[in-house]
Design a protein around this motif. Structure first.
Motif, PDB file in Angstrom:
ATOM      1  N   GLU A 187       2.498  -5.626 -10.323  1.00 45.83           N
ATOM      2  CA  GLU A 187       1.518  -5.636  -9.233  1.00 45.83           C
ATOM      3  C   GLU A 187       2.207  -5.504  -7.881  1.00 45.83           C
ATOM      4  O   GLU A 187       1.819  -4.686  -7.050  1.00 45.83           O
ATOM      5  CB  GLU A 187       0.684  -6.916  -9.281  1.00 45.83           C
ATOM      6  N   TYR A 188       3.231  -6.299  -7.667  1.00 43.56           N
ATOM      7  CA  TYR A 188       3.945  -6.272  -6.390  1.00 43.56           C
ATOM      8  C   TYR A 188       4.559  -4.898  -6.119  1.00 43.56           C
ATOM      9  O   TYR A 188       4.402  -4.329  -5.031  1.00 43.56           O
ATOM     10  CB  TYR A 188       5.047  -7.338  -6.374  1.00 43.56           C
TER      11      TYR A 188
ATOM     12  N   LYS B  14       1.841  -2.014  -5.637  1.00 47.36           N
ATOM     13  CA  LYS B  14       1.176  -2.155  -4.334  1.00 47.36           C
ATOM     14  C   LYS B  14       2.114  -1.729  -3.209  1.00 47.36           C
ATOM     15  O   LYS B  14       1.704  -1.019  -2.283  1.00 47.36           O
ATOM     16  CB  LYS B  14       0.736  -3.605  -4.117  1.00 47.36           C
TER      17      LYS B  14
ATOM     18  N   GLU C 238       1.248   1.350  -0.717  1.00 46.93           N
ATOM     19  CA  GLU C 238       1.060   1.024   0.695  1.00 46.93           C
ATOM     20  C   GLU C 238       2.110   1.688   1.575  1.00 46.93           C
ATOM     21  O   GLU C 238       1.893   1.888   2.772  1.00 46.93           O
ATOM     22  CB  GLU C 238       1.044  -0.490   0.879  1.00 46.93           C
TER      23      GLU C 238
ATOM     24  N   VAL D  73      -3.550  -1.460 -10.957  1.00 49.85           N
ATOM     25  CA  VAL D  73      -3.276  -1.317  -9.516  1.00 49.85           C
ATOM     26  C   VAL D  73      -3.466   0.133  -9.093  1.00 49.85           C
ATOM     27  O   VAL D  73      -4.051   0.417  -8.037  1.00 49.85           O
ATOM     28  CB  VAL D  73      -1.854  -1.814  -9.168  1.00 49.85           C
TER      29      VAL D  73
ATOM     30  N   TYR E 271      -6.169   1.465  -6.218  1.00 53.15           N
ATOM     31  CA  TYR E 271      -5.767   2.223  -5.034  1.00 53.15           C
ATOM     32  C   TYR E 271      -6.173   3.694  -5.126  1.00 53.15           C
ATOM     33  O   TYR E 271      -5.912   4.468  -4.217  1.00 53.15           O
ATOM     34  CB  TYR E 271      -4.255   2.123  -4.832  1.00 53.15           C
TER      35      TYR E 271
END
Length: 204
Positions: free
Chosen positions: A67-68, A71, A75, A98, A102
């Motif tokens: 997830e980290y 993302k 981003e 994820v 997005y």
């Protein structure tokens, strides 16, 4: 067939210069693992800012912290991020979720991924599956490696193919007909980058 240019083992300014020379003939710019390790997330942002009209792939090769990492890649400006097919299944599923959140793409790198896992991953049917000859592989070639597992690849809708691609392989690659062909040094180390990219694009 889309052409993905892999930018690895160079600095950011050289990456920008190479991509500019090839940009008329490429569809996806890959911010390679070495660039991300050397420069962090800013390497993805840097390439995206300079090539806003191109699809940007962040080759983060996620194995954990799905997830980290996904993302962070999205981003920073990535349109596609990569996860290893031999990562924990939970990690791959998190990365997939994820990417859907997005509205981006996930590429699953099948390097050293066994057949049972590949079958299991086919449920992620809008993921891109990257059939990849490792850089350190000293035996066989991309086409041989594909043919050894061609039956397990049946049913995969979106395939990317890459790893030491050479012009003499293009006939076999056209027969396989992947969605994406990933090319690195055959373009980036050419004496005429624009011409090399054009030859590959025209051949495809």
């Amino acid at each position: 067939m889309k052409l993905q240019l892999a930018l690895d083992r160079i600095n950011l300014e050289d990456a920008k210069s190479i991509a500019k020379e090839a940009q008329a003939y490429i569809d996806i710019i890959e911010v390679g693992t070495s660039l991300i390790k050397d420069y962090g997330k800013k390497s993805v942002n840097f390439i995206k800012e300079n090539f806003k009209d191109k699809v940007i792939l962040a080759d983060i090769k996620t194995c954990d912290e799905g997830e980290y990492e996904f993302k962070a890649a999205f981003e920073a400006g990535a349109d596609i991020a990569t996860v290893m097919g031999n990562a924990p299944l939970g990690t791959i599923e998190i990365c997939y979720e994820v990417s859907r959140k997005y509205n981006k793409d996930i590429m699953i790198d099948l390097m050293e991924t066994n057949e049972d896992r590949i079958e299991e991953l086919k449920k992620l049917d809008d993921a891109i599956f990257f059939i990849h000859l490792p850089k350190d592989n000293k035996s066989g070639n991309l086409i041989d490696n594909f043919n050894k597992k061609s039956t397990v690849y049946k049913g995969i809708k979106r395939i990317a193919l890459g790893g030491s691609v050479k012009e003499e392989m293009l006939g076999d690659i056209l027969t396989i007909n992947p969605e994406i062909l990933v090319i690195g040094s055959a373009i980036t180390k050419s004496n005429n980058i624009e011409l090399a990219a054009r030859k590959f694009k025209e051949a495809l």
